[in-house]
Design a protein around this motif. Structure first.
Motif: not given
Length: 80
Positions: A65-76
């Motif tokens: 996982x990578x948090x893009x900002x507090x309201x968005x997360x990427x599933x890698x």
């Protein structure tokens, strides 16, 4: 606008059950060209959708996982 190779889904307005259904179906339809799924879960209405997204760190297709900002997360799913 998402970049090629990144599928973007918005979970706003969904409950935890609906979010899981959306995440499951997105992971199933993601073909080999997709290396990330960008999950917009928001942050103003509590942490439930962010917590549901974090559960997918244990999914067999998700490498991290990578948090893009507090309201968005990427599933890698893989490296680019």
């Amino acid at each position: 606008m998402p970049m090629p190779g990144i599928l973007e889904i918005d979970l706003h307005g969904k409950n935890a059950y609906q979010a899981r259904i959306t995440l499951d179906s997105t992971l199933k339809k993601a073909d080999a060209s997709v290396y990330r799924i960008r999950v917009i879960h928001g942050f103003h209405q509590g942490e439930v959708l962010k917590e549901v997204t974090a559960e997918y760190a244990r999914h067999p297709r998700v490498k991290g996982l990578k948090a893009i900002h507090s309201g968005c997360t990427d599933l890698i799913l893989r490296e680019k």
